[in-house]
Design an enzyme around this catalytic site. Structure first.
Site, PDB file in Angstrom:
ATOM      1  N   HIS A 193       4.181   4.565  13.210  1.00 52.39           N
ATOM      2  CA  HIS A 193       4.445   4.545  11.761  1.00 52.39           C
ATOM      3  C   HIS A 193       5.452   5.659  11.478  1.00 52.39           C
ATOM      4  O   HIS A 193       5.101   6.828  11.427  1.00 52.39           O
ATOM      5  CB  HIS A 193       3.110   4.777  11.036  1.00 52.39           C
ATOM      6  CG  HIS A 193       3.181   4.849   9.545  1.00 52.39           C
ATOM      7  ND1 HIS A 193       2.740   3.822   8.724  1.00 52.39           N
ATOM      8  CD2 HIS A 193       3.625   5.812   8.701  1.00 52.39           C
ATOM      9  CE1 HIS A 193       2.915   4.159   7.454  1.00 52.39           C
ATOM     10  NE2 HIS A 193       3.444   5.372   7.404  1.00 52.39           N
ATOM     11  N   CYS A 234       4.845   9.623   1.301  1.00 46.09           N
ATOM     12  CA  CYS A 234       3.526  10.221   1.083  1.00 46.09           C
ATOM     13  C   CYS A 234       3.608  11.127  -0.137  1.00 46.09           C
ATOM     14  O   CYS A 234       4.293  12.143  -0.114  1.00 46.09           O
ATOM     15  CB  CYS A 234       3.121  11.021   2.318  1.00 46.09           C
ATOM     16  SG  CYS A 234       1.630  11.993   2.087  1.00 46.09           S
ATOM     17  N   HIS A 239       8.661   7.417   9.211  1.00 50.70           N
ATOM     18  CA  HIS A 239       9.364   7.564   7.934  1.00 50.70           C
ATOM     19  C   HIS A 239      10.815   7.942   8.235  1.00 50.70           C
ATOM     20  O   HIS A 239      11.091   8.588   9.238  1.00 50.70           O
ATOM     21  CB  HIS A 239       8.686   8.631   7.064  1.00 50.70           C
ATOM     22  CG  HIS A 239       7.448   8.123   6.402  1.00 50.70           C
ATOM     23  ND1 HIS A 239       7.110   8.418   5.106  1.00 50.70           N
ATOM     24  CD2 HIS A 239       6.465   7.305   6.855  1.00 50.70           C
ATOM     25  CE1 HIS A 239       5.975   7.818   4.801  1.00 50.70           C
ATOM     26  NE2 HIS A 239       5.548   7.145   5.838  1.00 50.70           N
ATOM     27  N   ARG A 291       0.844  -1.205   0.000  1.00 51.12           N
ATOM     28  CA  ARG A 291       0.000   0.000   0.000  1.00 51.12           C
ATOM     29  C   ARG A 291       0.882   1.260   0.000  1.00 51.12           C
ATOM     30  O   ARG A 291       0.994   1.956  -1.009  1.00 51.12           O
ATOM     31  CB  ARG A 291      -0.948  -0.023   1.217  1.00 51.12           C
ATOM     32  CG  ARG A 291      -2.162   0.889   1.069  1.00 51.12           C
ATOM     33  CD  ARG A 291      -1.892   2.348   1.327  1.00 51.12           C
ATOM     34  NE  ARG A 291      -1.453   2.613   2.708  1.00 51.12           N
ATOM     35  CZ  ARG A 291      -0.984   3.783   3.106  1.00 51.12           C
ATOM     36  NH1 ARG A 291      -0.865   4.804   2.259  1.00 51.12           N
ATOM     37  NH2 ARG A 291      -0.576   3.951   4.344  1.00 51.12           N
ATOM     38  N   ASP A 292       1.573   1.510   1.089  1.00 47.91           N
ATOM     39  CA  ASP A 292       2.337   2.762   1.226  1.00 47.91           C
ATOM     40  C   ASP A 292       3.526   2.775   0.269  1.00 47.91           C
ATOM     41  O   ASP A 292       3.944   3.836  -0.202  1.00 47.91           O
ATOM     42  CB  ASP A 292       2.807   2.909   2.673  1.00 47.91           C
ATOM     43  CG  ASP A 292       2.960   4.359   3.106  1.00 47.91           C
ATOM     44  OD1 ASP A 292       2.920   5.250   2.244  1.00 47.91           O
ATOM     45  OD2 ASP A 292       3.126   4.605   4.318  1.00 47.91           O
ATOM     46  N   ASN A 304       9.251   5.058   4.059  1.00 52.17           N
ATOM     47  CA  ASN A 304       8.977   4.452   5.358  1.00 52.17           C
ATOM     48  C   ASN A 304      10.250   3.822   5.896  1.00 52.17           C
ATOM     49  O   ASN A 304      11.166   3.543   5.138  1.00 52.17           O
ATOM     50  CB  ASN A 304       7.966   3.310   5.175  1.00 52.17           C
ATOM     51  CG  ASN A 304       6.620   3.801   4.686  1.00 52.17           C
ATOM     52  OD1 ASN A 304       6.501   4.209   3.541  1.00 52.17           O
ATOM     53  ND2 ASN A 304       5.631   3.765   5.545  1.00 52.17           N
TER      54      ASN A 304
END
Lengths: 315, 315
Positions: free
Chosen positions: B205, B238, B207, B13-14, B247
């Site tokens: 979460h 993002c 980065h 996903r990310d 990430n």
């Protein structure tokens, strides 16, 4: 945690030594002079090694004699033997950095000497420099692990420090030559050293080989350590250590420390400018990240579309 | 520090959402199925967003319905609105991830909604899913700082958590969307959250935008946190956040945790193999470092020259 942290710059030695293209002598001198104005505690200028061993540092004397010596900065040279020490004495270097690996096999690979031979040499160098203002720092390479032998026992590391101090060395550096340190190990070893020698001047030298460089700084800070080596842009590594990538990045380190309200005395913005210049000098990408993303304190303008939404009173 | 740490994988996903080239659906399915066998706690499979907004995830339904669902793994989908929630319910997704930024301006830029509108939507989604087994996780984007507004007040973050829980969300994620977190701040915020809601299921979460990703994990662990999102190879970021890079890297995180004697249940060697495969899939370099250097536990053979020295009894 300490309030004030000393940051030592190693880029012109540990960084440049493994660059494939020769960095012009004038460029080195300019960079060192620029760095000296930024509040760094020490600058490891060069290494008095054989030009055959490290061609990029073949101009060690020229560089050391031509730089403008700032009185607030300690200028360091790495010295592998008595010959190097003689060269350093002639140039009145503030401090020499003597290196031995904690593991005998790595010392053989890196220095072509057994640990016992290295220690005998350190004793002779201490004698040569006795009565001069030159300081002797002893680096413990592979202090957090050897690529051939694995982790090194804490007792072994402490006994090497003992041996250094007995031979007259003034300060030590615990060096993670191939990036094997992990935070819990760093905390434990730093605590053990600090407990046994509370007054000893200790530097931590981390590599970011496995992404743990700044995490290890954090662990060392928690154990009361307050002095770190770092390399502008993250340039560097040990050419004799398989798999070793760069030193921790000076500007990323300073950025972290400042954002944690720890004072370094270093001008971060000027450091970031020098890091950009370094990218031009070496002509390849550097691992430093703050220079790409900008400091976290640097907020950005709202996108126009959002400004429009807000002006319209929507949503 | 906790003894057992849960690691959630977000790469499909990310990671994939900002890849310029479309990742074939079969490749996604194969990767997710391979990852599910490695001991990861959750896998954030995809996002039920508009295919125009994120073209690489336009196959969300296909992927979610074709993967083999391992009963020990929680399969998550990001959901930006009621329509996405309906799609998730139809596919019996285990958990949906709802995202709002702590700062209103970033929420406007990212979600095209005010925070108030996002919260109203979360309430409607909680109603839609009530009585179903689907869990609702609420992510607090920009929890450690907004690229437009700077650091966010702790009170503001806590009030957002309050608002999430009031609307029926089951768990939360503190997300450092643009890599602005620093360890001291992470420690303080995690402690504040843990003190106020000791039983709350919290994920961190991070980065690695400014090189502090694993340092922030360390600070969160010290504050008792035990669940982290990460992305294979460090892929991700993002797309709506200026300056945001990837990430934290799953295998680098797992490597650090294992080397600190924290159990994750994840098979590191198999994860490293998947990371190498990912490099082939996306066809560009990835920031992960352990896959390049090898785990620290992997010692290397002595160089022949050193073996020779030792055999000769020299030096």
């Amino acid at each position: 945690m300490p309030h004030r942290v000393r940051v030592n710059e190693v880029v012109t030695r540990d960084g440049f030594q493994s660059e494939p293209a020769f960095i012009p002598t004038d460029t080195k001198i300019e960079l060192i002079n620029a760095l000296a104005r930024l509040g760094l505690h020490k600058i490891e200028v060069t290494s008095f090694v054989s030009p055959r061993a490290i061609p990029n540092l073949r101009d060690a004397e020229e560089v050391m004699s031509a730089i403008t010596r700032d009185t607030d900065t300690t200028y360091v040279a790495l010295v592998p033997n008595e010959k190097g020490c003689t060269r350093a004495l002639e140039l009145a270097v503030d401090e020499i950095n003597l290196v031995m690996s904690v593991s005998n096999s790595h010392n053989l690979a890196n220095m072509r000497m057994s640990c016992e031979q290295s220690l005998q040499q350190f004793a002779r160098i201490a004698e040569m420099t006795s009565g001069t203002p030159m300081r002797l720092n002893g680096s413990l390479a592979t202090a957090f692990g050897c690529p051939f032998e694995g982790p090194q026992a804490e007792d072994r590391v402490l006994s090497v420090i003992d041996a250094y101090l007995e031979r007259g060395l003034h300060s030590i550096t615990l060096a993670d030559t191939t990036g094997m340190a992990v935070p819990t190990q760093v905390y434990d070893l730093c605590q053990a050293v600090h407990t046994r020698w509370p007054e000893l001047d200790v530097t931590l030298h981390f590599h970011n080989t496995r992404g743990l460089g700044l995490s290890n700084v954090l662990a060392a800070l928690a154990a009361g350590m307050d002095q770190f080596d770092a390399s502008l842009g993250g340039l560097g590594g040990c050419p004799f250590a398989p798999g070793a990538t760069g030193n921790i990045c000076t500007e990323d380190l300073v950025h972290m420390l400042h954002e944690m309200d720890l004072d370094t005395g270093v001008d971060l913005n000027a450091l970031l400018q020098q890091s950009q210049r370094l990218g031009v000098i070496v002509d390849h990408a550097l691992p430093g990240q703050v220079v790409q993303a900008g400091p976290r304190s640097l907020t950005r303008p709202l996108p126009e579309s959002v400004q429009q939404l807000m002006q319209d009173g929507r949503p």
